[in-house]
Scaffold this motif. Structure first.
Motif, short mmCIF file in Angstrom:
data_model
loop_
_atom_site.label_atom_id
_atom_site.label_comp_id
_atom_site.label_asym_id
_atom_site.label_seq_id
_atom_site.Cartn_x
_atom_site.Cartn_y
_atom_site.Cartn_z
N ILE A 68 41.65 -1.71 1.85
CA ILE A 68 40.63 -2.72 2.16
C ILE A 68 39.58 -1.99 2.98
O ILE A 68 39.90 -1.36 3.99
N ASP A 153 37.80 -5.44 -1.26
CA ASP A 153 39.25 -5.52 -1.45
C ASP A 153 39.80 -4.25 -2.10
O ASP A 153 39.05 -3.32 -2.44
N ARG A 154 41.10 -4.23 -2.30
CA ARG A 154 41.78 -3.04 -2.80
C ARG A 154 41.34 -2.65 -4.21
O ARG A 154 41.45 -1.49 -4.61
N ALA A 159 34.65 -8.81 -1.33
CA ALA A 159 35.42 -10.03 -1.09
C ALA A 159 34.87 -10.86 0.05
O ALA A 159 35.26 -12.02 0.21
N ILE A 175 39.78 -10.35 6.81
CA ILE A 175 40.74 -9.37 6.33
C ILE A 175 42.06 -10.04 5.97
O ILE A 175 42.66 -9.74 4.93
N ILE A 178 41.96 -11.53 2.60
CA ILE A 178 42.04 -10.51 1.54
C ILE A 178 43.50 -10.07 1.38
O ILE A 178 43.98 -9.91 0.26
#
Length: 182
Positions: A68, A153-154, A159, A175, A178
């Motif tokens: 993230i 995001d990953r 996001a 966070i 997410i």
């Protein structure tokens, strides 16, 4: 017309122009740290490469796939950026185990002024500080007034965005969303 009426009219005109520009770029100007709209939300993060402020190299957004990424834009002339810097340093520590990477991007200032700001307001090996001399990265993200913070995001999707002087709680909640989902 009186001078007071002219001044009030000029202030109103400037406010209207700022609101129109802010709306066009999806920027929230109130600076209260509330979540700000952005045309990038739910889309792919711009593919960027940017030099580190200390001159030791360059980083690219793609390096953080799987993490993230908290991408924060700031200026040494920004009083609100001092409080946000403290929150970012705390976030980097609190969320390190969750694969959160914090990258700050200096805009609207010189590297020397940026290094002075960091010396006065804290550095961390968990935070990468970069420099955007031509504002290319800031333009790619549609950054207006600073501070502005984007959350990727990953999968590399934007996001979230927080406009203004956001604190630890708001950025942490973004966070958390997410990490665990809405």
């Amino acid at each position: 017309m009186s001078r007071g009426s002219l001044a009030a009219g000029a202030v109103l005109a400037v406010a209207v122009v700022l609101l129109v520009v802010a709306g066009a770029y999806g920027i929230e100007l109130d600076g209260d740290g509330s979540a700000g709209p952005s045309p990038l939300l739910d889309g792919p993060a711009p593919d960027i490469a940017i030099s580190l402020l200390d001159g030791t190299g360059e980083i690219a957004a793609g390096e953080f796939r799987g993490d993230i990424l908290v991408l924060h834009f700031w200026s040494p002339a920004c009083p609100a950026c001092v409080a946000v810097r403290t929150a970012l340093l705390d976030l980097a520590v609190a969320y390190e185990a969750f694969g959160v990477t914090v990258v700050t991007v200096l805009v609207q200032g010189t590297p020397a002024a940026g290094r002075t700001f960091l010396g006065e307001n804290g550095r961390s090996p968990l935070v990468s500080d970069a420099f955007d001399p031509d504002s290319e990265v800031a333009l790619a993200y549609g950054v207006g007034p600073v501070p502005a913070t984007y959350f990727i995001d990953r999968a590399g999707t934007v996001a979230g965005k927080v406009a203004g002087a956001a604190g630890f709680d708001l950025m942490g909640a973004t966070i958390d969303t997410i990490i665990v989902g809405p």
